[in-house]
Design an enzyme around this catalytic site. Structure first.
Site, PDB file in Angstrom:
ATOM      1  CG  ASP A 167      -2.041   0.999   1.056  1.00 26.11           C
ATOM      2  OD1 ASP A 167      -1.760   2.175   0.709  1.00 26.11           O
ATOM      3  OD2 ASP A 167      -3.209   0.611   1.237  1.00 26.11           O
ATOM      4  CE1 TYR A 219      -6.331  10.579 -10.614  1.00 25.98           C
ATOM      5  CE2 TYR A 219      -7.451  11.899 -12.277  1.00 25.98           C
ATOM      6  CZ  TYR A 219      -6.578  10.877 -11.944  1.00 25.98           C
ATOM      7  OH  TYR A 219      -5.957  10.161 -12.930  1.00 25.98           O
TER       8      TYR A 219
END
Ligand code: NAI
Ligand code: 15L
Length: 270
Positions: free
Chosen positions: A56, A141
């Protein structure tokens, strides 16, 4: 394949994703070992030239271990659509910071960063941009990709790590709507652009648009050409099929802004 076109150990993050699965196949000839990583499960390594490491990006220590032993990175991992800020913060902002810190510690010399057209999404579709146009992100984003572009600039200026930031348009098997006739990047052109970004000599810090040779371009192809990229595909082949689809209203974000519907996402906090 020449020695000059071979990395010893190339790390591909986001390897379980749409573009990661495409590049997993096509980058193999360019590395003795391809290290594949994602937080999601992936197909197991097929052969000694592949390594699979689940990681991760929000875990700094895990990212450090992931990068150890690699000489180049193609960084696709992260949230790839507009989402609430906290999700973007962990995967894209902390994630890209962890990646560059690990690259610095382990002496990685070249990174290819999957940036996005959403860094400049609030420009109108009537505008033509080069790679120096000021950022106009269309959401958290897009902001995270702008951060990645600036972070990589800093790591070049301060530590000499070279990066090519590819502002990918829309990379799918085919364009899906009218906007994508302008933004489409074929998988073949994506692969070639990543190859150029990995092996072009002395790129320093570069921002290039990742787009095929589509009619009615919104973005200057010059920066891509400077690293040797010549797109071979065009959305022209799909024009008739897309023209048969209903058009969005003229004042809809999909028809007004380069970032299309991303410009109308959110708010998430109410
Ligand atoms: P995708 O969403 O299919 O793949 C992204 C991968 O990143 C996924 O497999 C996901 O599991 C992984 N990921 C997400 N958060 C993570 C975390 N915290 N740690 C580790 N892995 C994590 O996206 P796609 O389409 O393959 O895009 C790849 C990259 O290219 C992304 O960075 C995206 O933002 C960028 N891009 C893609 C475009 C496209 O048209 N496909 C356009 C512009 C940019
Ligand atoms: C992106 O940045 C996304 O990752 C992708 O899913 C597409 O939506 C693309 O931009 C686009 O703008 O079409």
């Amino acid at each position: 394949m020449t020695e000059r076109q071979t990395k010893q150990r190339l790390l591909l993050t986001g390897a379980a994703g749409g573009l990661g699965r495409v590049l997993r196949e096509h980058l193999k000839p360019f590395a003795r070992t391809l290290r594949l990583s994602d937080r999601a499960d992936m197909a197991p390594a097929c052969g000694p030239e592949e390594e699979v490491q689940v990681c991760d990006l929000s875990d700094k220590q895990a990212v450090d271990a992931l990068v150890a032993g690699c000489d180049a990175i193609v960084h696709l991992g992260g949230i790839s659509v507009e989402r609430p800020f906290e999700e973007i913060l962990e995967a894209n902002i902390r994630g890209v910071f962890h990646l560059y810190e690990a690259a610095r510690r382990h002496g990685v010399k070249r990174v290819v960063f999957a940036s996005s057209n959403h860094v400049i999404g609030f420009y109108r579709q009537t505008e033509f941009l080069d790679h120096q146009a000021p950022h106009r992100p269309d959401g958290y984003y897009g902001l995270s990709k702008a951060f990645g572009e600036d972070l990589s600039r800093f790591y070049f200026d301060r530590y000499g790590i070279e990066t090519v930031c590819i502002r990918i348009g829309s990379s799918f098997p085919e364009p899906r709507d009218h906007r994508m006739l302008h933004t489409w990047l074929s998988y073949g052109d994506l692969t070639e652009l990543v190859r150029c970004a990995l092996f072009a000599p002395e790129v320093g810090h570069a921002v290039v648009y990742g787009v095929s040779d589509n009619p009615g371009a919104w973005w200057d192809a010059g920066a891509g050409a400077r690293i040797g990229f010549q797109p071979r595909d065009s959305s022209q082949a799909f024009q008739a099929r897309i023209d048969a689809l209903p058009r969005p209203p003229a004042d809809a974000p999909a028809a007004v802004y380069q970032g299309g519907n991303f410009c109308a996402a959110g708010p998430f906090e109410d």
